[in-house]
Design an enzyme around this catalytic site. Sequence first.
Site, PDB file in Angstrom:
ATOM      1  N   CYS A  44      38.942  10.137 -85.526  1.00  0.00           N
ATOM      2  CA  CYS A  44      40.400  10.289 -85.550  1.00  0.00           C
ATOM      3  C   CYS A  44      40.735  10.276 -87.035  1.00  0.00           C
ATOM      4  CB  CYS A  44      41.081   9.131 -84.836  1.00  0.00           C
ATOM      5  SG  CYS A  44      42.860   9.046 -85.154  1.00  0.00           S
ATOM      6  N   CYS A  60      43.398  17.065 -86.653  1.00  0.00           N
ATOM      7  CA  CYS A  60      43.694  16.122 -85.593  1.00  0.00           C
ATOM      8  C   CYS A  60      42.646  16.308 -84.518  1.00  0.00           C
ATOM      9  CB  CYS A  60      45.091  16.417 -85.037  1.00  0.00           C
ATOM     10  SG  CYS A  60      45.438  15.527 -83.519  1.00  0.00           S
TER      11      CYS A  60
HETATM   12  N1  DGL Z   1      44.979  11.546 -86.061  1.00  0.00           N
HETATM   13  C1  DGL Z   1      44.887  12.178 -84.802  1.00  0.00           C
HETATM   14  C2  DGL Z   1      43.474  12.399 -84.366  1.00  0.00           C
HETATM   15  O1  DGL Z   1      42.651  12.721 -85.207  1.00  0.00           O
HETATM   16  C3  DGL Z   1      45.859  11.691 -83.729  1.00  0.00           C
HETATM   17  C4  DGL Z   1      46.093  10.234 -83.633  1.00  0.00           C
HETATM   18  C5  DGL Z   1      47.202   9.885 -82.635  1.00  0.00           C
HETATM   19  O2  DGL Z   1      48.359  10.265 -82.892  1.00  0.00           O
HETATM   20  O3  DGL Z   1      46.916   9.269 -81.605  1.00  0.00           O
HETATM   21  O4  DGL Z   1      43.137  12.319 -83.204  1.00  0.00           O
END
Ligand code: DGL
Length: 273
Positions: A183, A73
Amino acid sequence: MNNNPIGIFDSGVGGLSVFSQMIQLLPNEHYIYFGDTINLPYGSKTQDQLINITSNIFNFFESKNVKAVIMACNTTSALTYDILKNKYNFKIYPIVQRVVKQIANKHYNRVGVFATEATINSHAYKKEFLKYSPNTEIFEIASSKWVNIVENGLQDQPDSINNIKLQLDLMLKNNIDKIILGCTHYPYLINILNKFAPEELFINPAIYFAQDIYKDLKENNLLSSNQDYNAKFYVSSKPSQFMSSSKLFYDVKNAEEITITKALVNLSEKISQ
Ligand code: DGL
């Protein structure tokens, strides 16, 4: 210790884009995946909220005796890693920091980053590039709607496609060499992005990240001697939606709902109250 599991987490299915790379490189590890769906999206949370959430997740993994935790994440890597990194006995791999270290040595001139609002506002990508490739210019765009598009399986809706194209057009105006999908949810949109720009323009950090983790576990003699891999999936809400949105990277057949994080209110909701 070596045969202890590896923890991996994200706000939802995004981290599976990392998990799918991990099982190709390390097919005999035991994995525990946590999707914090009750707190999705992380991108509109404050840093304090994200620290609270990440600590609870690390405590959960500690109770499972993990040998390492993969922060699949970008948002929590950008906003919480520096604060929490020395508080636990397991190895912690943050995606932003580990990936930029490898990409930066290619010394691209102009790099675009699509990421969540919180990641973009932290300028984590810009700061990391500055350490290893100060002449690389970074162009950051928050593509806040994309996480919900992926979690709700709305990739094929005209509104979603329009939004993706608009953001991409904005980015392409900067004469970019490469675009980082900053992301872990965004690689789920690669088929749509490829309709409007060539595939080789995009970097899926999960590929670099998994290679880096593999190398590091090996160097630290932490690879397991298990015969095969297994994976247990936990979510903090809506297990059936998680399973149905997971499919592109890994078809999760069974996800168990557990309460290890409290549902926290989003910044945007707080402001409008
Ligand atoms: N998938 C996550 C990231 O890489 C978080 C996305 C979210 O929940 O806003 O930042």
